[in-house]
Write an enzyme that holds these catalytic residues in place. Structure first.
Site, PDB file in Angstrom:
ATOM      1  N   LYS A 134      10.555  39.997  22.489  1.00  0.00           N
ATOM      2  CA  LYS A 134      11.849  40.678  22.576  1.00  0.00           C
ATOM      3  C   LYS A 134      12.999  39.710  22.281  1.00  0.00           C
ATOM      4  O   LYS A 134      13.993  40.085  21.653  1.00  0.00           O
ATOM      5  CB  LYS A 134      12.010  41.316  23.952  1.00  0.00           C
ATOM      6  CG  LYS A 134      11.132  42.531  24.183  1.00  0.00           C
ATOM      7  CD  LYS A 134      11.470  43.692  23.243  1.00  0.00           C
ATOM      8  CE  LYS A 134      12.803  44.335  23.604  1.00  0.00           C
ATOM      9  NZ  LYS A 134      13.120  45.471  22.693  1.00  0.00           N
ATOM     10  N   TYR A 161       5.560  39.312  25.824  1.00  0.00           N
ATOM     11  CA  TYR A 161       6.537  40.402  25.736  1.00  0.00           C
ATOM     12  C   TYR A 161       7.958  39.854  25.703  1.00  0.00           C
ATOM     13  O   TYR A 161       8.757  40.196  24.821  1.00  0.00           O
ATOM     14  CB  TYR A 161       6.363  41.362  26.910  1.00  0.00           C
ATOM     15  CG  TYR A 161       7.469  42.387  27.021  1.00  0.00           C
ATOM     16  CD1 TYR A 161       7.646  43.352  26.034  1.00  0.00           C
ATOM     17  CD2 TYR A 161       8.336  42.394  28.108  1.00  0.00           C
ATOM     18  CE1 TYR A 161       8.662  44.290  26.123  1.00  0.00           C
ATOM     19  CE2 TYR A 161       9.348  43.330  28.207  1.00  0.00           C
ATOM     20  CZ  TYR A 161       9.515  44.276  27.217  1.00  0.00           C
ATOM     21  OH  TYR A 161      10.528  45.200  27.300  1.00  0.00           O
ATOM     22  N   ASP A 192       7.432  54.334  11.165  1.00  0.00           N
ATOM     23  CA  ASP A 192       6.754  53.106  11.586  1.00  0.00           C
ATOM     24  C   ASP A 192       7.711  51.928  11.423  1.00  0.00           C
ATOM     25  O   ASP A 192       8.060  51.554  10.296  1.00  0.00           O
ATOM     26  CB  ASP A 192       5.494  52.884  10.740  1.00  0.00           C
ATOM     27  CG  ASP A 192       4.647  51.721  11.247  1.00  0.00           C
ATOM     28  OD1 ASP A 192       5.136  50.918  12.056  1.00  0.00           O
ATOM     29  OD2 ASP A 192       3.476  51.619  10.799  1.00  0.00           O
ATOM     30  N   ILE A 193       8.133  51.369  12.540  1.00  0.00           N
ATOM     31  CA  ILE A 193       9.111  50.289  12.527  1.00  0.00           C
ATOM     32  C   ILE A 193       8.597  49.044  11.792  1.00  0.00           C
ATOM     33  O   ILE A 193       9.365  48.184  11.370  1.00  0.00           O
ATOM     34  CB  ILE A 193       9.509  49.936  13.984  1.00  0.00           C
ATOM     35  CG1 ILE A 193      10.793  49.116  14.031  1.00  0.00           C
ATOM     36  CG2 ILE A 193       8.378  49.221  14.707  1.00  0.00           C
ATOM     37  CD1 ILE A 193      11.318  48.901  15.438  1.00  0.00           C
ATOM     38  N   ALA A 216       9.942  49.844  21.005  1.00  0.00           N
ATOM     39  CA  ALA A 216       9.385  48.572  21.473  1.00  0.00           C
ATOM     40  C   ALA A 216       7.955  48.768  21.926  1.00  0.00           C
ATOM     41  O   ALA A 216       7.554  49.868  22.313  1.00  0.00           O
ATOM     42  CB  ALA A 216      10.213  48.005  22.628  1.00  0.00           C
ATOM     43  N   THR A 240      15.672  43.280  27.064  1.00  0.00           N
ATOM     44  CA  THR A 240      15.067  43.275  28.391  1.00  0.00           C
ATOM     45  C   THR A 240      15.413  42.035  29.199  1.00  0.00           C
ATOM     46  O   THR A 240      15.737  40.978  28.634  1.00  0.00           O
ATOM     47  CB  THR A 240      13.528  43.352  28.246  1.00  0.00           C
ATOM     48  OG1 THR A 240      12.901  43.178  29.513  1.00  0.00           O
ATOM     49  CG2 THR A 240      13.011  42.246  27.324  1.00  0.00           C
ATOM     50  N   ASP A 241      15.312  42.171  30.519  1.00  0.00           N
ATOM     51  CA  ASP A 241      15.461  41.027  31.422  1.00  0.00           C
ATOM     52  C   ASP A 241      14.336  40.011  31.258  1.00  0.00           C
ATOM     53  O   ASP A 241      14.466  38.859  31.663  1.00  0.00           O
ATOM     54  CB  ASP A 241      15.485  41.504  32.883  1.00  0.00           C
ATOM     55  CG  ASP A 241      14.224  42.262  33.284  1.00  0.00           C
ATOM     56  OD1 ASP A 241      13.829  43.183  32.538  1.00  0.00           O
ATOM     57  OD2 ASP A 241      13.638  41.950  34.333  1.00  0.00           O
ATOM     58  N   GLY A 272      11.100  58.354  23.550  1.00  0.00           N
ATOM     59  CA  GLY A 272      10.797  57.728  24.830  1.00  0.00           C
ATOM     60  C   GLY A 272      11.784  58.131  25.902  1.00  0.00           C
ATOM     61  O   GLY A 272      12.641  59.005  25.715  1.00  0.00           O
TER      62      GLY A 272
END
Length: 285
Positions: free
Chosen positions: A128, A124, A33-34, A57, A98-99, A10
């Site tokens: 996270k 989301y 594959d996570i 993610a 992430t915020d 990414g």
């Protein structure tokens, strides 16, 4: 130094490879594959890393809202798989977050610090946050790095590009440009984030760290800076969030600030306008 980057194809992985010291091993779809516990452990064990960075993610915010099970499988359970495997290897782990773990405080205008209580508004953000907690619980040597409004030259595969590229495409067309003006953030380039992570790589601390632009703007301000750089006369209409409804709720304020970077002796990212200017220079080059 051998560094395994999960989700390494990414936009952040692209910049990490340019800045990290040592050898980078990329672990990403389709061969990695996570969600596969045994596969994650086997791949990480085979990589023999000195450090693991998990940048994998599901980042499509509306896609997460429409498929919560998939979002949690990647962002929460998948992050836990990586953390458990890294704990068995007894090496440090940097988990990217992430915020969007914040945003549920109406009227807030003070940037969130590392020890503020999260309050996500979307699937989301919740997924996270769950991933952060699974990571810290499973891996004693884990560092969660939260960033905000991330954009990079390589683009974001899960979103089909990034905000800067979207605005540049719109600037090149004839359609009216309308951007929300009541959502405030700290937009950050993946190049600047990668530079900070490179400084952390030899001896990552534990816990939580915010790495973003030190200042803030609205999405509308950010769009104007992008578009007026190529067409100073182009109109960019400011609209409220209510005029642009989407499946997932966005934070009206999710700017981040770090209390820990100075303690660690690391420079913060540059102001958002400087990062944007550097991004545009890299893009032209």
């Amino acid at each position: 130094m051998r560094i395994a980057i999960v989700g390494g194809r990414g936009q952040l992985g692209h910049d990490l490879q340019r800045h990290l010291p040592g050898e980078c091993i990329l672990l990403d779809q389709p061969e990695f594959d996570i969600r596969d516990t045994a596969g994650v452990l086997a791949a990480l064990s085979g990589a023999r890393p000195d450090l693991v960075i998990n940048a994998a993610a599901m980042t499509n915010v509306d896609g997460c809202e429409e498929d919560p099970r998939a979002a949690h499988a990647v962002n929460a359970t998948g992050a836990g798989h990586v953390a458990a495997a890294v704990a068995r290897l007894d090496v440090p782990l940097i988990q990217i977050s992430t915020d969007f773990v914040f945003g549920g405080q109406p009227g807030r205008r003070t940037a969130y610090l590392e020890d503020d209580v999260p309050d996500p508004l979307s699937v989301y953000g919740a997924s996270k946050l769950a991933g952060e907690r699974e990571t810290l619980a499973a891996c004693p040597r884990a560092l969660v790095v939260r960033t905000c409004g991330l954009y990079g030259v390589a683009g974001a595969r899960g979103k089909g590009g990034n905000f800067v590229e979207t605005m540049l495409r719109l600037a090149d067309g004839d359609r009216p440009i309308r951007v929300v003006a009541d959502q405030v953030l700290s937009p950050t380039s993946s190049d600047a984030l990668a530079r900070v992570l490179a400084g952390l790589a030899p001896h990552p601390p534990r816990g939580i760290l915010h790495v973003t632009a030190p200042d803030r703007c609205s999405w509308h301000e950010f769009a104007c800076a992008i578009i007026h750089g190529v067409d100073p006369d182009r109109e960019v209409a400011a609209i409220p969030t209510s005029d642009y409804p989407l499946p997932a709720r966005r934070p009206s304020f999710s700017a981040l600030r770090s209390r820990r970077l100075e303690e660690l002796g690391l420079d913060a990212c540059p102001p958002w306008r400087e990062m944007l200017a550097e991004y545009l220079r890299q893009r032209r080059g």
